[in-house]
Enzyme design. Structure first.
Site, mmCIF file in Angstrom:
data_model
loop_
_atom_site.group_PDB
_atom_site.id
_atom_site.type_symbol
_atom_site.label_atom_id
_atom_site.label_comp_id
_atom_site.label_asym_id
_atom_site.label_seq_id
_atom_site.Cartn_x
_atom_site.Cartn_y
_atom_site.Cartn_z
ATOM 1 N N HIS A 1 -2.185 4.186 -2.827
ATOM 2 C CA HIS A 1 -1.528 2.952 -3.264
ATOM 3 C C HIS A 1 -0.814 3.187 -4.600
ATOM 4 C CE1 HIS A 1 -1.698 -1.628 -3.056
ATOM 5 N NE2 HIS A 1 -1.063 -1.387 -4.192
ATOM 6 N N HIS B 1 0.054 3.212 -8.128
ATOM 7 C CA HIS B 1 -0.695 2.715 -9.280
ATOM 8 C C HIS B 1 -0.640 3.727 -10.409
ATOM 9 C CE1 HIS B 1 -3.659 5.536 -7.705
ATOM 10 N NE2 HIS B 1 -4.337 5.435 -8.836
ATOM 11 N N HIS C 1 0.812 -1.219 0.000
ATOM 12 C CA HIS C 1 0.000 0.000 0.000
ATOM 13 C C HIS C 1 0.843 1.266 0.000
ATOM 14 C CE1 HIS C 1 -3.532 2.491 0.684
ATOM 15 N NE2 HIS C 1 -2.894 3.081 1.697
#
Length: 382
Positions: free
Chosen positions: A187, A189, A136
């Protein structure tokens, strides 16, 4: 080789696992998404702006999307009994899935080539989320080279797959990093947008590239010529490798702007060879580490992969390259796009490209492989 496994979430969205080379994960039997999500809604709209000749997506349904949830409710962490997330597995390497709150799609189709005042239609296309890691916290720069290579393989595979969908005109992988950029999930991404039109920025770049290509009789590309000029000058080079080089462009718009360019003319990530992807996995990590080493805290940035649009008139001259930009102009200052930039598109840079390149060259990063080295202003090979 990266292992690729496709599955379906409970509302019909596609999810694809990309497992690192050498992984022993077996995805064939699931796990299944047991959330029982409601059916997906219809797409939003695209409307034609007759004043500029550009398409604008209207996506009011995104007002309800997830916004900076606490870590134990993160929708792209692995699923746990207390957090049935978007990713059903208890662990993963890299995952790509259709966005639950897409700006474009899920329906596919073609929009008109031209419009007038009042022209509108469904916002066809596809929006995907790329989760770089099950962790995370952290960022792309913290990934291993093996994981970086897996992400690159995911970008390349999705570029090829999305380019083949009906009505798609442009595929755009990107990462928004940091709260100052406006991320809605902490997180690590990125995203991939598959547009039903050529975006305004790509159209401008494509027109310039096409004109240059035609004037050279089809023998040279604009991006290739700029790369050659920057390497010969040397003062704005950041690093050079066997297959990729990075530099701060001569007319950089942003306080921090770096272009990462392959030495070979390719239209998109899908066209890179295995060896080129291997080197890119290292070079890209090196570049991100340099960006983060400039200040005491992580640097917000937009990492934008410019790929050739699928329009044949623009594709021959299109040249894959990364444009990494940040509004950060000092440790405690951001550049805001105000009157001149936001209203007129006339950028005024608060830094000099040469000084930014020098700082990026001089920062201390973990040792690089022999394939890549930091260049100096003197003695940069042509």
């Amino acid at each position: 080789m990266t292992s690729i496994t496709s599955t379906t979430l409970s509302d019909g969205r596609e999810l694809i696992y990309f497992d690192d080379a050498g992984s022993t994960a077996d995805r064939a039997a699931g796990p299944a998404d047991l959330r029982g999500l409601p059916p997906r809604g219809e797409p939003g709209e695209v409307r034609f702006d007759a004043l500029t000749g550009e398409w604008v997506a209207i996506a009011a349904h995104r007002q309800t999307r997830t916004h900076l949830p606490p870590a134990d409710q993160c929708p792209i962490c692995p699923t746990t009994p207390n957090n049935p997330s978007e990713i059903p597995a208890a662990d993963y390497d890299v995952v790509v899935f259709e966005n639950r709150f897409p700006s474009l799609g899920p329906a596919l189709g073609s929009i008109p080539d031209h419009g007038t005042w009042g022209t509108k239609g469904p916002a066809y296309g596809r929006c995907e989320v790329v989760s770089f890691t099950p962790e995370h916290t952290g960022s792309f720069s913290n990934l291993s080279e093996t994981r970086s290579r897996t992400v690159i393989e995911a970008w390349a595979q999705r570029t090829a797959a999305l380019s083949a969908l009906p009505g798609i005109k442009q595929v755009f992988p990107f990462e928004n990093r940091g709260a100052d950029i406006g991320v809605t999930l902490h997180h690590p991404h990125g995203q991939i947008y598959a547009y039903p039109y050529v975006t305004p920025r790509a159209a401008v770049l494509g027109a310039a590239a096409s004109s240059f290509h035609e004037s050279s009789g089809g023998r040279e590309t604009l991006t290739g010529s700029l790369l050659r000029a920057e390497r010969q000058d040397g003062s704005r080079m950041v690093m050079e490798g066997e297959n990729f080089s990075a530099y701060v462009p001569f007319a950089a718009r942003w306080p921090l702007e770096i272009h990462l360019v392959p030495h070979r003319h390719v239209p998109d990530l899908a066209a890179l060879s295995g060896g080129e992807k291997d080197e890119l996995a290292h070079v890209y990590l090196d570049l991100l580490k340099r960006v983060d080493a400039l200040y005491p805290t992580p640097t917000p940035y937009i990492s934008a992969w410019h790929q050739a649009p699928l329009d044949p008139a623009l594709r021959a001259s299109g040249y894959l390259h990364l444009q990494l930009t940040s509004p950060r102009r000092a440790a405690d200052k951001l550049k805001y796009l105000a009157g001149s930039e936001a209203a007129m598109g006339a950028f005024i840079n608060d830094t000099t490209p040469e000084s930014v390149a020098a700082r990026l060259r001089d920062v201390v990063v973990p040792p690089a492989s022999s394939a890549t080295r930091a260049s100096t202003a003197e003695g940069v090979p042509a």
